[in-house]
Structures are given as structure tokens and as C-alpha cells.
Scaffold this motif. Structure first.
Motif, PDB file in Angstrom:
ATOM      1  N   LEU A 182       0.722  -1.253  -0.318  1.00 18.19           N
ATOM      2  CA  LEU A 182       0.093  -0.153  -0.034  1.00 18.19           C
ATOM      3  C   LEU A 182       1.229   1.261  -0.119  1.00 18.19           C
ATOM      4  O   LEU A 182       0.512   2.200  -0.419  1.00 18.19           O
ATOM      5  CB  LEU A 182      -1.036  -0.146   0.801  1.00 18.19           C
ATOM      6  N   GLN A 241      -5.401  -5.001  -6.998  1.00 19.00           N
ATOM      7  CA  GLN A 241      -5.086  -4.097  -6.512  1.00 19.00           C
ATOM      8  C   GLN A 241      -5.976  -3.575  -6.038  1.00 19.00           C
ATOM      9  O   GLN A 241      -6.356  -3.067  -5.372  1.00 19.00           O
ATOM     10  CB  GLN A 241      -3.352  -3.901  -6.214  1.00 19.00           C
ATOM     11  N   LEU A 284      -9.403  -1.902  -2.883  1.00 15.88           N
ATOM     12  CA  LEU A 284      -8.604  -0.722  -2.916  1.00 15.88           C
ATOM     13  C   LEU A 284     -10.609   0.580  -2.424  1.00 15.88           C
ATOM     14  O   LEU A 284     -10.409   0.683  -1.925  1.00 15.88           O
ATOM     15  CB  LEU A 284      -7.508   0.134  -2.603  1.00 15.88           C
TER      16      LEU A 284
END
Length: 195
Positions: A41, A55, A59
Motif C-alpha cells: 500500500l 490491487q 482498494l
């Protein structure tokens, strides 16, 4: 000026950082919500790691924003169709399709009965299907005459002499499908419902 994929991805890190700061959560908390490591992150937010779809999806879910917001996707444009009505022989035609050839769709509005002088039957290549939305339509097909009300439909070969008009004091509004190639409308039978 066009935006390259590299430019789009370069802006993801600052947006991710701003979203996390706005929620006032730590990298560790976000890592627990997304299943990504705090190190990953941090590298995404600092632009040291190029984000992948695997990813970005968790998120976006964790931050409660659409994926398009993370990548600052350009707007897709105005989805509205700007129809241009055309007046023909006393009735109004609104084209609903824009591509040439194939089946064409129109909304056709015939003025109240008796307001137009056209009584001539016409013929031309093709096949037509129409559905009465409002009012009543009069269909003359060869030597037969039919009156159709809202919810009724008709289908015919346009090489047969024909004329369509309103059959009442109100305009008749029809949804019309026409094919110069002679394709017919094909309806699938409804499945039998269990009793």
C-alpha cells in the motif's frame, strides 16, 4: 491532448493516499481491509509500484468509490439520444436507430383521422412490424381493413398495397420496425410456467 495509460497510473498513488487520509485510517488498517500488505500500500501511494487491477479492486471496495475514480477515467460521454423528428405526408417520424441497413426502428405519430388527404395505398420492398403505443391505428392491407388499439401489433410484407393512419379523433403513436431486406420479426414463445 490524449492521456496515456502511464499518465493515468501515475495519478493513482496520490488519489489512494488522499482517500486513506480522508478516512483517517492507517496503512495497517487498510491492509487488513484489503488483504494487501502495508508495504504494498505504501509503495502504491508513493508511486513506486505500478497498480494492478487485482490491487485496485479491493482498494476501491474498501474506500467505497468506483474503480473509475481511482484511475480518473475520462467521462464516457452523454448517453442521451438526440432524436430529430421528420414530417412526412402529414405524419411525424422519429428515427430510433442510426445505423444504415438492417432493421430500422421508428416512432411514428399519425395525426387524428380526417386531417390528412392521403388515401393512396403504397407498395415497396421490405417488411414492416408495428406496435400501437397510444390511440388507434387504421391499417389497410390489400382489400382488408384493420383497426388496432394500444398494445396491438401488426406485421406485413410491404409489397402488399398498404396504408397506415390514425383511426380516431386522437393521434395514433406507433413503434415501427422496418426492414428493406424483408426480415421478419421473430418472437420466442413464452416458457410454460409451472402450476
Amino acid at each position: 491532448m490524449s492521456v496515456t495509460p502511464k499518465d493515468v497510473l501515475a495519478g493513482v498513488g496520490p488519489r489512494l493516499h488522499a482517500l486513506r487520509r480522508a478516512r483517517n485510517i492507517s496503512l495497517a488498517t487498510l491492509a487488513a481491509e484489503t488483504g494487501l500488505t502495508a508495504s504494498t500500500l505504501s509503495r502504491l501511494e508513493n508511486g513506486k509500484l505500478r497498480p494492478t487491477l487485482e490491487q485496485l479492486l479491493p482498494l476501491a471496495r474498501a474506500h467505497g468509490v468506483p474503480l473509475d475514480d481511482l484511475v480518473a477515467a475520462p467521462p464516457t460521454g452523454d448517453p442521451r439520444i438526440h432524436l430529430r423528428p421528420v414530417r412526412r405526408s402529414g405524419f411525424t417520424v422519429v428515427p430510433l436507430t442510426r445505423r444504415p441497413g438492417g432493421i430500422q426502428a421508428y416512432k411514428v405519430i399519425y395525426p387524428p383521422a380526417g386531417t390528412t388527404a392521403t388515401t393512396t395505398l403504397q407498395t415497396h420492398d421490405g417488411y414492416e412490424w408495428f406496435y400501437v403505443l397510444n390511440g388507434h391505428a387504421r391499417l389497410v392491407l390489400g382489400d382488408q381493413e384493420y383497426r388496432l388499439g394500444p398494445g396491438e401489433a401488426a406485421e406485413f410484407d410491404t409489397r402488399t398495397p398498404h396504408q397506415i393512419s390514425s383511426a380516431g379523433a386522437q393521434p395514433a403513436e406507433l413503434l415501427t420496425l422496418f426492414s428493406a431486406q424483408g426480415e421478419r420479426a421473430h418472437l420466442s414463445p413464452s416458457p410454460t410456467l409451472p402450476t
